[in-house]
Design a protein around this motif. Structure first.
Motif, mmCIF file in Angstrom:
data_model
loop_
_atom_site.group_PDB
_atom_site.id
_atom_site.type_symbol
_atom_site.label_atom_id
_atom_site.label_comp_id
_atom_site.label_asym_id
_atom_site.label_seq_id
_atom_site.Cartn_x
_atom_site.Cartn_y
_atom_site.Cartn_z
ATOM 1 N N GLY A 92 0.814 -1.208 0.000
ATOM 2 C CA GLY A 92 0.000 0.000 0.000
ATOM 3 C C GLY A 92 0.847 1.257 0.000
ATOM 4 O O GLY A 92 0.531 2.238 -0.679
ATOM 5 N N LEU A 93 1.938 1.242 0.759
ATOM 6 C CA LEU A 93 2.839 2.394 0.777
ATOM 7 C C LEU A 93 3.500 2.611 -0.577
ATOM 8 O O LEU A 93 3.636 3.751 -1.036
ATOM 9 C CB LEU A 93 3.899 2.219 1.865
ATOM 10 C CG LEU A 93 3.396 2.350 3.301
ATOM 11 C CD1 LEU A 93 4.496 1.995 4.283
ATOM 12 C CD2 LEU A 93 2.876 3.745 3.562
ATOM 13 N N VAL B 54 2.281 1.733 -3.517
ATOM 14 C CA VAL B 54 1.246 2.247 -4.423
ATOM 15 C C VAL B 54 0.994 3.730 -4.146
ATOM 16 O O VAL B 54 0.837 4.527 -5.078
ATOM 17 C CB VAL B 54 -0.052 1.422 -4.291
ATOM 18 C CG1 VAL B 54 -1.212 2.096 -4.992
ATOM 19 C CG2 VAL B 54 0.162 0.026 -4.834
ATOM 20 N N ALA B 55 0.974 4.129 -2.868
ATOM 21 C CA ALA B 55 0.755 5.528 -2.524
ATOM 22 C C ALA B 55 1.898 6.416 -3.025
ATOM 23 O O ALA B 55 1.655 7.507 -3.560
ATOM 24 C CB ALA B 55 0.599 5.678 -1.010
ATOM 25 N N VAL B 56 3.132 5.963 -2.881
ATOM 26 C CA VAL B 56 4.283 6.746 -3.348
ATOM 27 C C VAL B 56 4.248 6.893 -4.862
ATOM 28 O O VAL B 56 4.461 7.984 -5.399
ATOM 29 C CB VAL B 56 5.606 6.105 -2.875
ATOM 30 C CG1 VAL B 56 6.805 6.719 -3.574
ATOM 31 C CG2 VAL B 56 5.751 6.244 -1.374
ATOM 32 N N GLY C 232 1.616 6.777 -6.724
ATOM 33 C CA GLY C 232 0.495 7.666 -7.007
ATOM 34 C C GLY C 232 0.870 9.130 -6.837
ATOM 35 O O GLY C 232 0.502 9.978 -7.648
ATOM 36 N N VAL C 233 1.617 9.447 -5.786
ATOM 37 C CA VAL C 233 2.070 10.827 -5.575
ATOM 38 C C VAL C 233 3.018 11.251 -6.689
ATOM 39 O O VAL C 233 2.938 12.382 -7.186
ATOM 40 C CB VAL C 233 2.735 10.968 -4.188
ATOM 41 C CG1 VAL C 233 3.463 12.292 -4.050
ATOM 42 C CG2 VAL C 233 1.702 10.814 -3.090
#
Length: 73
Positions: free
Chosen positions: A13-14, A16-18, A20-21
């Motif tokens: 999840g981390l 994917v979040a990075v 995405g940013v």
């Protein structure tokens, strides 16, 4: 077993979040426009074949998956 799976899901999840940013900020604009990516624009059609981008994504994902698997063994 369940603890390792939970940590793996949090790490995924981390990541994917990075990513995405990075995409949202425009830091990955070059991805998909590399030499070797095929783009054909016609009057009524567009064809895009991301050959080089797919190879780079495959290499990066292979390295990441291998590192994660080695951490959890």
């Amino acid at each position: 077993m369940h603890r390792n799976l939970g940590l793996l899901l949090i790490a995924g999840g981390l990541v994917v979040a990075v990513v995405g940013v990075l995409v949202f900020s425009g830091a990955l604009q070059w991805f998909g426009r590399l030499p070797g990516d095929i783009r054909i624009d016609g009057e009524r059609t567009r064809v895009f074949v991301p050959v080089t981008s797919a190879i780079i994504a495959s290499i990066v994902l292979t390295i990441v998956v291998n590192l994660v698997l080695r951490l959890f063994r």
